[in-house]
Design a protein around this motif. Sequence first.
Motif, PDB file in Angstrom:
ATOM      1  N   ARG A  27     -14.518 -14.442  21.894  1.00 16.72           N
ATOM      2  CA  ARG A  27     -13.189 -14.855  21.464  1.00 16.72           C
ATOM      3  C   ARG A  27     -12.141 -13.987  22.156  1.00 16.72           C
ATOM      4  O   ARG A  27     -12.307 -12.775  22.280  1.00 16.72           O
ATOM      5  CB  ARG A  27     -13.040 -14.699  19.948  1.00 16.72           C
ATOM      6  CG  ARG A  27     -14.043 -15.506  19.143  1.00 16.72           C
ATOM      7  CD  ARG A  27     -13.711 -16.958  19.158  1.00 16.72           C
ATOM      8  NE  ARG A  27     -14.623 -17.707  18.300  1.00 16.72           N
ATOM      9  CZ  ARG A  27     -14.682 -19.008  18.269  1.00 16.72           C
ATOM     10  NH1 ARG A  27     -13.895 -19.731  19.023  1.00 16.72           N
ATOM     11  NH2 ARG A  27     -15.524 -19.621  17.480  1.00 16.72           N
TER      12      ARG A  27
ATOM     13  N   ARG B 115     -10.974 -23.596  29.553  1.00 18.76           N
ATOM     14  CA  ARG B 115     -11.218 -23.015  28.229  1.00 18.76           C
ATOM     15  C   ARG B 115     -11.208 -21.502  28.386  1.00 18.76           C
ATOM     16  O   ARG B 115     -11.860 -20.969  29.284  1.00 18.76           O
ATOM     17  CB  ARG B 115     -12.578 -23.504  27.707  1.00 18.76           C
ATOM     18  CG  ARG B 115     -12.982 -22.921  26.364  1.00 18.76           C
ATOM     19  CD  ARG B 115     -12.282 -23.656  25.237  1.00 18.76           C
ATOM     20  NE  ARG B 115     -13.013 -23.538  24.001  1.00 18.76           N
ATOM     21  CZ  ARG B 115     -12.567 -22.872  22.937  1.00 18.76           C
ATOM     22  NH1 ARG B 115     -11.409 -22.266  22.974  1.00 18.76           N
ATOM     23  NH2 ARG B 115     -13.280 -22.839  21.840  1.00 18.76           N
TER      24      ARG B 115
ATOM     25  N   ILE C 278      -1.453 -24.654  15.849  1.00 21.37           N
ATOM     26  CA  ILE C 278      -1.740 -24.630  17.282  1.00 21.37           C
ATOM     27  C   ILE C 278      -0.455 -24.932  18.039  1.00 21.37           C
ATOM     28  O   ILE C 278       0.245 -25.891  17.722  1.00 21.37           O
ATOM     29  CB  ILE C 278      -2.849 -25.642  17.623  1.00 21.37           C
ATOM     30  CG1 ILE C 278      -4.145 -25.214  16.933  1.00 21.37           C
ATOM     31  CG2 ILE C 278      -3.053 -25.749  19.124  1.00 21.37           C
ATOM     32  CD1 ILE C 278      -5.259 -26.191  17.049  1.00 21.37           C
TER      33      ILE C 278
ATOM     34  N   ILE D 171     -13.985 -27.950  21.479  1.00 20.66           N
ATOM     35  CA  ILE D 171     -12.759 -27.880  22.279  1.00 20.66           C
ATOM     36  C   ILE D 171     -13.107 -27.916  23.767  1.00 20.66           C
ATOM     37  O   ILE D 171     -12.462 -28.610  24.549  1.00 20.66           O
ATOM     38  CB  ILE D 171     -11.937 -26.633  21.930  1.00 20.66           C
ATOM     39  CG1 ILE D 171     -11.475 -26.721  20.471  1.00 20.66           C
ATOM     40  CG2 ILE D 171     -10.731 -26.486  22.854  1.00 20.66           C
ATOM     41  CD1 ILE D 171     -10.899 -25.468  19.924  1.00 20.66           C
TER      42      ILE D 171
ATOM     43  N   SER E 102     -10.974 -18.884  25.333  1.00 20.02           N
ATOM     44  CA  SER E 102     -11.732 -18.273  24.251  1.00 20.02           C
ATOM     45  C   SER E 102     -12.944 -19.154  23.937  1.00 20.02           C
ATOM     46  O   SER E 102     -12.799 -20.337  23.664  1.00 20.02           O
ATOM     47  CB  SER E 102     -10.843 -18.144  23.015  1.00 20.02           C
ATOM     48  OG  SER E 102     -11.514 -17.476  21.993  1.00 20.02           O
TER      49      SER E 102
ATOM     50  N   SER F 256      -4.044 -20.799  19.181  1.00 23.43           N
ATOM     51  CA  SER F 256      -4.236 -21.083  17.765  1.00 23.43           C
ATOM     52  C   SER F 256      -3.707 -19.890  16.975  1.00 23.43           C
ATOM     53  O   SER F 256      -4.252 -18.787  17.056  1.00 23.43           O
ATOM     54  CB  SER F 256      -5.724 -21.303  17.475  1.00 23.43           C
ATOM     55  OG  SER F 256      -5.918 -21.480  16.095  1.00 23.43           O
TER      56      SER F 256
ATOM     57  N   LEU G   1      -6.773 -20.498  23.265  1.00 20.43           N
ATOM     58  CA  LEU G   1      -7.782 -21.548  23.377  1.00 20.43           C
ATOM     59  C   LEU G   1      -7.991 -22.024  24.798  1.00 20.43           C
ATOM     60  O   LEU G   1      -9.121 -22.146  25.255  1.00 20.43           O
ATOM     61  CB  LEU G   1      -7.400 -22.743  22.489  1.00 20.43           C
ATOM     62  CG  LEU G   1      -7.300 -22.485  20.991  1.00 20.43           C
ATOM     63  CD1 LEU G   1      -6.822 -23.734  20.271  1.00 20.43           C
ATOM     64  CD2 LEU G   1      -8.629 -22.029  20.433  1.00 20.43           C
TER      65      LEU G   1
ATOM     66  N   ASP H 272     -19.287 -26.085  20.914  1.00 19.23           N
ATOM     67  CA  ASP H 272     -17.900 -25.870  21.319  1.00 19.23           C
ATOM     68  C   ASP H 272     -17.211 -27.222  21.557  1.00 19.23           C
ATOM     69  O   ASP H 272     -17.263 -27.772  22.652  1.00 19.23           O
ATOM     70  CB  ASP H 272     -17.847 -25.004  22.576  1.00 19.23           C
ATOM     71  CG  ASP H 272     -16.441 -24.489  22.857  1.00 19.23           C
ATOM     72  OD1 ASP H 272     -15.522 -24.822  22.081  1.00 19.23           O
ATOM     73  OD2 ASP H 272     -16.266 -23.766  23.847  1.00 19.23           O
TER      74      ASP H 272
ATOM     75  N   GLU I  56      -5.457 -16.723  18.828  1.00 17.42           N
ATOM     76  CA  GLU I  56      -6.577 -16.956  19.729  1.00 17.42           C
ATOM     77  C   GLU I  56      -6.136 -17.856  20.879  1.00 17.42           C
ATOM     78  O   GLU I  56      -5.605 -18.937  20.650  1.00 17.42           O
ATOM     79  CB  GLU I  56      -7.734 -17.608  18.976  1.00 17.42           C
ATOM     80  CG  GLU I  56      -8.962 -17.815  19.822  1.00 17.42           C
ATOM     81  CD  GLU I  56     -10.081 -18.498  19.074  1.00 17.42           C
ATOM     82  OE1 GLU I  56     -11.090 -18.831  19.725  1.00 17.42           O
ATOM     83  OE2 GLU I  56      -9.974 -18.711  17.847  1.00 17.42           O
TER      84      GLU I  56
END
Length: 132
Positions: free
Chosen positions: A86, A79, A112, A7, A81, A107, A128, A5, A126
């Motif tokens: 998700r 954070r 984004i 992100i 998702s 996203s 994020l 991950d 999604e």
Amino acid sequence: MQMSDVIADMLTRIRNANNAKHQTVDIPASNMKKAIADILVEEGYVKSYQVIDDGKQGIIRVTLKYLQGKQKVIRGIRRVSKPGLRIYAGCEDMPSVMNGLGIAIVSTSKGIMTGKKAKSLNVGGEVLAFVW
């Protein structure tokens, strides 16, 4: 070592550097991370960022922003998702962060963007991260 991950790694690096009151933080570069850094600059959570070419994938150097007396601008960063779970939201049920005081980074099929911009463009996607 492969990271699952990237992100979450970026957000954790920013959170840790912010808590330690560092001026800058280095993050391995990717297009998604550049887009997230762009949003953080636009919304006023960080001063600036620059991409440094190191011959490999590059490094994003984020310059953090503080108020008078080293007060943190980023109060929290989370954070939402994750790779294991998700979280998606349609344009009509886009989440509100701290009753509008924070932002949701989403996203979408159009790139984004913040939750407010996604709502105005009538797209979902999604969720994020939350930043407040």
